[in-house]
Design an enzyme around this catalytic site. Structure first.
Site, PDB file in Angstrom:
ATOM      1  N   ASN A  10     -78.251  64.548  47.043  1.00  0.00           N
ATOM      2  CA  ASN A  10     -79.044  63.328  47.224  1.00  0.00           C
ATOM      3  C   ASN A  10     -80.123  63.342  46.148  1.00  0.00           C
ATOM      4  OD1 ASN A  10     -80.685  61.226  48.004  1.00  0.00           O
ATOM      5  ND2 ASN A  10     -81.052  61.974  50.074  1.00  0.00           N
ATOM      6  N   ARG A  89     -74.954  60.926  47.860  1.00  0.00           N
ATOM      7  CA  ARG A  89     -75.562  59.767  48.497  1.00  0.00           C
ATOM      8  C   ARG A  89     -75.878  58.746  47.405  1.00  0.00           C
ATOM      9  NH1 ARG A  89     -81.654  58.528  50.029  1.00  0.00           N
ATOM     10  NH2 ARG A  89     -81.358  56.712  51.362  1.00  0.00           N
ATOM     11  N   HIS A 178     -80.142  53.047  55.454  1.00  0.00           N
ATOM     12  CA  HIS A 178     -80.052  54.108  56.468  1.00  0.00           C
ATOM     13  C   HIS A 178     -78.707  54.086  57.199  1.00  0.00           C
ATOM     14  CE1 HIS A 178     -84.741  53.945  56.862  1.00  0.00           C
ATOM     15  NE2 HIS A 178     -84.368  54.809  55.928  1.00  0.00           N
ATOM     16  N   HIS A 206     -84.303  54.212  63.583  1.00  0.00           N
ATOM     17  CA  HIS A 206     -84.553  55.287  62.619  1.00  0.00           C
ATOM     18  C   HIS A 206     -86.006  55.139  62.163  1.00  0.00           C
ATOM     19  CE1 HIS A 206     -83.372  57.992  59.156  1.00  0.00           C
ATOM     20  NE2 HIS A 206     -84.545  57.519  58.762  1.00  0.00           N
ATOM     21  N   ASN A 209     -90.964  57.676  57.343  1.00  0.00           N
ATOM     22  CA  ASN A 209     -91.802  56.953  56.396  1.00  0.00           C
ATOM     23  C   ASN A 209     -91.175  55.597  56.090  1.00  0.00           C
ATOM     24  OD1 ASN A 209     -94.156  56.866  54.645  1.00  0.00           O
ATOM     25  ND2 ASN A 209     -92.702  56.934  52.956  1.00  0.00           N
ATOM     26  N   ARG A 239     -94.953  50.767  53.586  1.00  0.00           N
ATOM     27  CA  ARG A 239     -94.403  49.429  53.366  1.00  0.00           C
ATOM     28  C   ARG A 239     -94.868  48.481  54.463  1.00  0.00           C
ATOM     29  NH1 ARG A 239     -88.517  51.818  53.051  1.00  0.00           N
ATOM     30  NH2 ARG A 239     -88.788  53.264  51.304  1.00  0.00           N
ATOM     31  N   ASP A 281     -98.849  59.391  57.085  1.00  0.00           N
ATOM     32  CA  ASP A 281     -98.280  60.429  57.947  1.00  0.00           C
ATOM     33  C   ASP A 281     -98.680  60.169  59.388  1.00  0.00           C
ATOM     34  OD1 ASP A 281     -97.726  62.846  59.372  1.00  0.00           O
ATOM     35  OD2 ASP A 281     -97.691  63.925  57.469  1.00  0.00           O
ATOM     36  N   ARG A 283     -98.439  61.937  61.961  1.00  0.00           N
ATOM     37  CA  ARG A 283     -99.118  63.057  62.627  1.00  0.00           C
ATOM     38  C   ARG A 283    -100.629  62.997  62.418  1.00  0.00           C
ATOM     39  NH1 ARG A 283     -95.135  67.260  59.755  1.00  0.00           N
ATOM     40  NH2 ARG A 283     -95.670  65.769  58.107  1.00  0.00           N
ATOM     41  N   GLY A 329     -87.782  61.260  61.286  1.00  0.00           N
ATOM     42  CA  GLY A 329     -88.883  62.201  61.484  1.00  0.00           C
ATOM     43  C   GLY A 329     -89.833  61.838  62.597  1.00  0.00           C
ATOM     44  N   GLU A 332     -87.751  61.451  66.106  1.00  0.00           N
ATOM     45  CA  GLU A 332     -87.315  62.718  66.683  1.00  0.00           C
ATOM     46  C   GLU A 332     -88.463  63.568  67.212  1.00  0.00           C
ATOM     47  OE1 GLU A 332     -84.943  64.756  63.737  1.00  0.00           O
ATOM     48  OE2 GLU A 332     -83.881  62.896  63.244  1.00  0.00           O
ATOM     49  N   GLU A 383     -77.537  63.079  58.071  1.00  0.00           N
ATOM     50  CA  GLU A 383     -76.847  62.279  57.064  1.00  0.00           C
ATOM     51  C   GLU A 383     -75.981  63.147  56.152  1.00  0.00           C
ATOM     52  OE1 GLU A 383     -79.650  58.835  55.703  1.00  0.00           O
ATOM     53  OE2 GLU A 383     -80.912  60.483  56.386  1.00  0.00           O
TER      54      GLU A 383
END
Length: 400
Positions: A10, A89, A178, A206, A209, A239, A281, A283, A329, A332, A383
């Site tokens: 990728n 990919r 995706h 999905h 980011n 975005r 981020d 988190r 990310g 999940e 993926e």
């Protein structure tokens, strides 16, 4: 016994991710990433048997050097002769490529031509293909397109409210991205449901980011939130997602923005970063949310509301709904985000089991819905496995 392995590549403009896999089982032999290519701090790291090794790259720090380092690692571990194919990919296949495709000079020309639809991605994907061909020229190279899964969308889902000639003459339509991720998690959900994918009706979120929501009817994509570019849809890390197009004219005509500045604003300075003023981020923003940061709360509220609204609107594409999938990310790992989204979807019959929701992170898979709720799962995406599996399947079919 000798294994037949597929090397998955990728390639980005300044990075190269890779994974060596057994395509049928999904067993990963090693993975890694080359980062900061074309810069003085370029490096490459490998993870194998739970151990990580990082190396600096020598000038000119390009993709060829990264591939050479990858080949050296493969040779040092006596794996070269077990590799049967290279799966790449490729982000944009337009309407032409709906299936895994053996890479030929003609295919490379088409990928280059489609770069006008993905100028940041397809050229980089081509660099990875050509770098791999130099050292793995004896092996089949296969392209797996991010847009392929969504090519089953009906015309009513992918046509914009623009003059039809723009679609026919210039290919301006919704493509979606995706695709390999949505396909993989839908297959995993069908296992949870104990029925064939072709009989499953699902909505897949999905969330990372980059974010996209996909609606899957009878195992096929019938709508998705990302469009002509990965800018459309829900709010993402940097975005904006959907905005009134009139804002662009206002920024240019009234505030003096150049088109390049608008592009940068919408793609790199908006979303969670722009609203929170803190980070892209999740988190970091969640940590600030707990400390009472008002902008962090606003960013999370907008993010979750837009996603819940998109999921609810996509239910109009289905006659029945078997369940909802969270992946990526954020999807999940963030029980906070999942819980806030599900709490806004009670009208669709979703209620969350708080304990199950808290437990699902760091690769754990399973349902997070309460007993009387419609099904909802956290399913880590893979993926790379899709690329390896589809590469092997194509070569097997050609051999037959």
């Amino acid at each position: 016994m000798k294994k037949s392995l597929v090397l998955v590549i990728n390639c980005g403009s300044s990075s190269l991710k890779f994974s060596l896999m057994e395509p049928n089982s999904g067993e990963e032999v090693f993975n890694g990433i080359a980062q900061c290519l074309l810069l003085n701090n370029a490096s490459i790291s490998f993870k194998m048997n739970g151990e990580k090794q990082e190396l600096s790259l020598k000038a000119p720090f390009d993709h060829d050097v990264a591939i050479s380092a990858l080949v050296a690692f493969i040779n040092n571990n006596h794996l070269f002769h077990q590799i049967t194919a290279i799966g790449h990919r490729v982000v944009h296949g337009g309407e032409k490529y709906c299936h895994p495709t053996l890479i030929t000079p003609k295919v490379k020309q088409q990928v280059h031509k489609l770069a006008k639809l993905a100028p940041l991605h397809n050229p980089a994907n081509l660099v990875g293909i050509e770098a791999a061909e130099k050292v793995f020229g004896h092996l089949a190279q296969v392209a797996i397109f991010d847009t392929a899964f969504h090519q089953t969308m009906p015309e009513k889902a992918y046509i914009y409210g623009l003059p039809y000639s723009l679609y026919k003459e210039h290919g301006i339509r919704r493509y979606g991205f995706h695709g390999t991720s949505h396909y993989f998690v839908a297959k995993q959900a069908s296992i949870h449901l104990n029925k064939p994918l072709e009989q499953c009706n699902l909505i897949s979120a999905h969330l990372g980011n980059g974010c996209s929501i996909s609606v899957i009817a009878d195992g096929k994509s019938v709508d998705t939130s990302l469009g002509f570019t990965p800018l459309e849809g829900v709010v993402m890390g940097t975005r904006s997602g959907d905005v009134d197009p009139g804002i662009i004219f206002y920024l240019v005509n009234q505030l003096g923005y150049s088109l390049d500045q608008v592009d940068n604003l919408l793609n790199k300075e908006s979303g969670l970063l722009g609203i929170s003023g803190l980070s892209n981020d999740c988190r970091t923003i969640e940590a600030e949310l707990l400390s009472g940061n008002v902008r962090a709360k606003l960013a999370i509220d907008v993010f979750c509301y837009r996603i819940a609204k998109k999921i609810a609107s996509f239910s109009a594409s289905l006659q029945t709904l078997d369940g909802l999938i969270f992946t990526g990310g954020i999807g999940e790992n963030s029980s906070t985000i999942r819980g806030l989204i599900l709490n806004q979807l009670s009208l669709l019959g979703f209620t969350v089991d708080e304990q199950l929701n808290l437990e699902k992170r760091f690769g754990q898979q399973g349902n997070i819905n309460s007993t009387n709720s419609r099904a909802c799962w956290v399913i880590p995406t893979n993926e790379e496995w899709v690329i390896a599996e589809q590469t092997q399947r194509l070569l097997t079919s050609i051999g037959e």
